[in-house]
Design a protein around this motif. Structure first.
Motif, PDB file in Angstrom:
ATOM      1  N   VAL A 152      -6.696   2.941  -0.595  1.00 16.04           N
ATOM      2  CA  VAL A 152      -6.299   4.004  -1.515  1.00 16.04           C
ATOM      3  C   VAL A 152      -5.793   5.222  -0.745  1.00 16.04           C
ATOM      4  CG1 VAL A 152      -7.137   5.628  -3.256  1.00 16.04           C
ATOM      5  CG2 VAL A 152      -7.881   3.242  -3.330  1.00 16.04           C
ATOM      6  N   ASN A 153      -6.440   5.525   0.372  1.00 19.03           N
ATOM      7  CA  ASN A 153      -6.074   6.699   1.162  1.00 19.03           C
ATOM      8  C   ASN A 153      -4.688   6.576   1.781  1.00 19.03           C
ATOM      9  OD1 ASN A 153      -6.954   9.305   2.099  1.00 19.03           O
ATOM     10  ND2 ASN A 153      -7.067   8.426   4.150  1.00 19.03           N
ATOM     11  N   LYS A 154      -4.191   5.345   1.912  1.00 19.08           N
ATOM     12  CA  LYS A 154      -2.858   5.134   2.490  1.00 19.08           C
ATOM     13  C   LYS A 154      -1.748   5.573   1.542  1.00 19.08           C
ATOM     14  CE  LYS A 154      -4.227   1.102   5.282  1.00 19.08           C
ATOM     15  NZ  LYS A 154      -4.094  -0.377   5.419  1.00 19.08           N
ATOM     16  N   ARG A 205       0.803  -1.218   0.000  1.00 20.42           N
ATOM     17  CA  ARG A 205       0.000   0.000   0.000  1.00 20.42           C
ATOM     18  C   ARG A 205       0.843   1.278   0.000  1.00 20.42           C
ATOM     19  NH1 ARG A 205      -2.447  -4.072  -0.971  1.00 20.42           N
ATOM     20  NH2 ARG A 205      -4.430  -4.687  -0.018  1.00 20.42           N
ATOM     21  N   SER A 206       2.066   1.176  -0.515  1.00 26.95           N
ATOM     22  CA  SER A 206       2.944   2.351  -0.531  1.00 26.95           C
ATOM     23  C   SER A 206       2.856   3.122  -1.830  1.00 26.95           C
ATOM     24  CB  SER A 206       4.401   1.914  -0.304  1.00 26.95           C
ATOM     25  OG  SER A 206       4.878   1.176  -1.423  1.00 26.95           O
ATOM     26  N   ASN A 207       2.316   2.512  -2.881  1.00 29.92           N
ATOM     27  CA  ASN A 207       2.254   3.185  -4.170  1.00 29.92           C
ATOM     28  C   ASN A 207       1.091   2.644  -4.990  1.00 29.92           C
ATOM     29  OD1 ASN A 207       3.399   1.084  -6.331  1.00 29.92           O
ATOM     30  ND2 ASN A 207       4.577   0.860  -4.428  1.00 29.92           N
ATOM     31  N   ALA A 208       0.748   3.379  -6.029  1.00 21.07           N
ATOM     32  CA  ALA A 208      -0.354   2.966  -6.905  1.00 21.07           C
ATOM     33  C   ALA A 208      -0.063   3.417  -8.327  1.00 21.07           C
ATOM     34  CB  ALA A 208      -1.677   3.559  -6.421  1.00 21.07           C
ATOM     35  N   THR A 209      -0.621   2.695  -9.287  1.00 13.54           N
ATOM     36  CA  THR A 209      -0.494   3.037 -10.699  1.00 13.54           C
ATOM     37  C   THR A 209      -1.874   2.988 -11.342  1.00 13.54           C
ATOM     38  OG1 THR A 209       1.745   2.137 -10.870  1.00 13.54           O
ATOM     39  CG2 THR A 209       0.526   2.398 -12.916  1.00 13.54           C
ATOM     40  N   ILE A 243     -15.479   0.548   1.866  1.00 12.74           N
ATOM     41  CA  ILE A 243     -14.754   1.370   2.835  1.00 12.74           C
ATOM     42  C   ILE A 243     -13.318   0.862   2.973  1.00 12.74           C
ATOM     43  CG2 ILE A 243     -14.571   1.949   5.295  1.00 12.74           C
ATOM     44  CD1 ILE A 243     -17.620   2.107   5.359  1.00 12.74           C
ATOM     45  N   GLY A 244     -13.155  -0.474   2.980  1.00 13.49           N
ATOM     46  CA  GLY A 244     -11.809  -1.046   3.053  1.00 13.49           C
ATOM     47  C   GLY A 244     -10.971  -0.646   1.853  1.00 13.49           C
ATOM     48  N   LEU A 245     -11.586  -0.647   0.671  1.00 11.54           N
ATOM     49  CA  LEU A 245     -10.870  -0.231  -0.532  1.00 11.54           C
ATOM     50  C   LEU A 245     -10.487   1.245  -0.446  1.00 11.54           C
ATOM     51  CD1 LEU A 245      -9.876  -0.656  -3.426  1.00 11.54           C
ATOM     52  CD2 LEU A 245     -12.203  -0.192  -4.213  1.00 11.54           C
ATOM     53  N   ALA A 246     -11.428   2.092  -0.013  1.00  7.41           N
ATOM     54  CA  ALA A 246     -11.132   3.518   0.118  1.00  7.41           C
ATOM     55  C   ALA A 246     -10.007   3.756   1.119  1.00  7.41           C
ATOM     56  CB  ALA A 246     -12.389   4.265   0.555  1.00  7.41           C
ATOM     57  N   THR A 247      -9.989   2.975   2.181  1.00  6.95           N
ATOM     58  CA  THR A 247      -8.932   3.095   3.192  1.00  6.95           C
ATOM     59  C   THR A 247      -7.575   2.737   2.589  1.00  6.95           C
ATOM     60  OG1 THR A 247     -10.491   2.546   4.960  1.00  6.95           O
ATOM     61  CG2 THR A 247      -8.140   2.296   5.450  1.00  6.95           C
TER      62      THR A 247
END
Length: 577
Positions: A349-351, A166-170, A343-347
């Motif tokens: 992404v928010n990380k 959960r440190s990065n996203a593409t 909500i878990g998914l949003a959490t």
């Protein structure tokens, strides 16, 4: 909190021996009435009740009334608790009831856990062009002759990858005009099915969301474990729920097709204006879907910053509006089909910090058979490989994505040459047909240059060799590490360039038998993965959508640029007006 009938110490101040105010003093003691009759008696009672100098009067209250007040207060408190719980349960059930979910039936593949048991998340976000309701007909147009339609295409396709830690996203956009093989599919909801065909990638949605997921998975090799689908009205609801999204444009723009009309500069877009912006393909770039993907990234980056901004997620009314709008606007797979899962998914992404969220567009090339269509281009395989391999495309330091080239192996190999700059001639020195192609495909899939070619060796070779020209030892090492080829198989030749002869000692596979490709070699070359992929990060708040300088629109039958159309349509109000 103490009862308002209580004193500072929380104990009752009423005396249990105090007289009831309406009770007459003479009757209380049983004494005969004083002389003077009832008037004198009342006067005497008033004198007795008057506080003496230096004393404090205390109003007496019946015991029964106090107990009754306490019982009423307790009942109100209990009803308040039950009411709050009831509203919360109703709200939860209401949101769950909004969600429409569809099964993927395992057609998107399965993510692999890392060494710590964590798994990445890959979601296909689809924007449907369907006019499947009167609302969407009004927003999208085109229903005057057909009426409400039953099918839809995925005009927006984005693979959203959230790393295992959960440190990065593409976010990788796939242009809707991409030609590819659509696999055999059947939509359980409509019964519509196909045996498979070669066609435009966005058409797979006509056979259901699971078919669109299967098509993207087949094209990219990226496991897709979830999907989210929005229609026209969904975009309107979401942009309204966040209070508008701030974007800017480099010039006046009027897209006569999507109806977006904005003056040069910054704007906050809500509702229909937001939909016009994300739908505009003639207003930006070269007027194709490629320009639209970039402006959509700008819009999404701004929306993500808005979500993360102070106050947005701490305001109860804003949270309710967002949750209600999101659950009404989305169709999801059954793995996301509850409020708790969303909500878990949003959490998750928010990380991810915005500087570690990278937006890219799949590299494409011109379709030889149709100038209005594209095919998977050079470098796309490296991008697919990076996402599937859970590798970050951002540096996390605010530098441009891919600026830190993955030849991090340079520390060990002294190689500083990106894989995308290296072309290899691969020759088959075995009696096995196709060996050179297998190895060459493995190299280009890891981001090596498009100049990589194949052919047959001049003569059979018992041993595999990688020959390099003067000053090209570093490139040769990069190639060898990517294939797991031992350094003993490298040699300098008299000519220029790199030539890999696959010998009889390497009869199968894309990596050297028993070899282990270095984790720091070409497969991790983020420079190759984002090359020509229009990469940017979500924290780039000053990036503006580039208005097309070409005659991509038409007004009253006259072709013109979006800026010219803006000037010619002065009587039409701006989208944010």
């Amino acid at each position: 909190m103490s009862d308002p009938w209580d004193g500072p110490g929380g104990q009752g101040t009423r005396s249990r021996t105090a007289r009831v105010p309406a009770q007459r003093a003479d009757e209380a003691d049983g004494a005969p009435p004083p002389a003077g009759g009832r008037g004198a008696a009342r006067k005497a009672a008033r004198e007795a009740a008057r506080p003496r100098r230096g004393t404090r009067a205390r109003r007496a209250t019946p015991v029964g009334r106090g107990r009754r007040a306490l019982r009423i207060a307790g009942l109100c408190t209990a009803l308040g608790v039950l009411g709050t719980a009831g509203v919360g349960w109703w709200f939860y059930q209401h949101l769950n009831g909004n969600i429409h979910s569809v099964s993927l039936d395992g057609k998107g593949g399965t993510e692999k856990a890392d060494a710590f048991g964590r798994t990445p998340i890959n979601i296909l976000v689809m924007g449907s062009d369907g006019r499947t309701s009167k609302t969407d007909c009004k927003l999208g147009g085109g229903c005057s002759r057909t009426g409400v339609q039953s099918g839809s295409n995925a005009d927006v396709e984005m693979v959203v990858h959230i790393s295992a830690d959960r440190s990065n996203a593409t976010v990788m956009s796939i242009p809707r005009d991409t030609m590819t093989k659509v696999p055999a599919c059947a939509d359980s909801a409509t019964g519509r099915s196909t045996a498979g065909y070669y066609g435009q990638i966005n058409s797979a949605l006509q056979y259901g969301p699971a078919c669109q997921v299967a098509t993207v998975h087949q094209l990219t090799g990226i496991p897709i474990d979830h999907f989210v689908k929005l229609d026209f009205s969904g975009v309107v609801k979401m942009s309204d729920a966040v209070g508008g999204v701030s974007v800017c444009v480099t010039d006046d723009v009027y897209d006569t097709y999507s109806h977006l009309k904005l003056s040069r500069g910054s704007h906050t877009l809500k509702g229909v204006a937001a939909l016009e912006f994300v739908r505009s393909r003639h207003g930006f770039g070269d007027g194709s879907d490629l320009g639209r993907t970039i402006s959509q990234h700008i819009f999404l980056g701004a929306m993500i910053r808005k979500f993360k901004s102070a106050g947005t997620l701490t305001d109860p009314s804003a949270v309710y509006g967002l949750a209600d709008a999101a659950t009404k606007a989305l169709t999801v797979d059954d793995g996301l089909g509850s409020v708790k899962k969303l909500i878990g998914l949003a959490t998750d992404v928010n990380k991810v910090p915005t500087k570690r969220m990278t937006f890219t567009t799949m590299q494409t090339g011109a379709d030889p058979g149709d100038s209005n269509r594209v095919v998977v281009g050079s470098g796309a395989k490296a991008l697919f490989s990076a996402i599937a391999g859970d590798r970050s495309l951002s540096t996390g330091s605010g530098k441009k994505p891919g600026a830190a080239s993955a030849t991090a192996g340079a520390k060990a190999t002294a190689s500083a040459v990106p894989a995308s700059d290296i072309a290899v001639t691969v020759q088959n020195g075995t009696a096995i047909t196709g060996r050179a192609s297998v190895v060459a495909d493995a190299l280009t899939g890891q981001g090596f240059g498009t100049g990589t070619t194949t052919g047959n060796a001049p003569s059979p070779a018992a041993t595999t060799t990688l020959t390099y020209g003067a000053g090209q030892k570093a490139e040769a090492r990069t190639v060898a590490e990517a294939l797991g080829l031992p350094a003993s198989h490298l040699k300098q030749g008299a000519g220029a360039g790199l030539t890999l002869v696959v010998g009889a000692d390497w009869p199968s596979g894309a990596t050297w038998p028993g070899g282990s490709p270095s984790a720091s070699s070409a497969p991790a070359d983020t420079g190759a993965a984002v090359s020509n992929a229009h990469a940017q990060t979500a924290d780039q708040a000053k990036t503006c959508a580039k208005v097309s300088p070409y005659r991509t629109v038409s007004l009253n039958g006259v072709p013109m640029t979006p800026a010219q159309a803006y000037a010619a349509a002065r009587g039409k109000p701006d989208s944010d007006g």
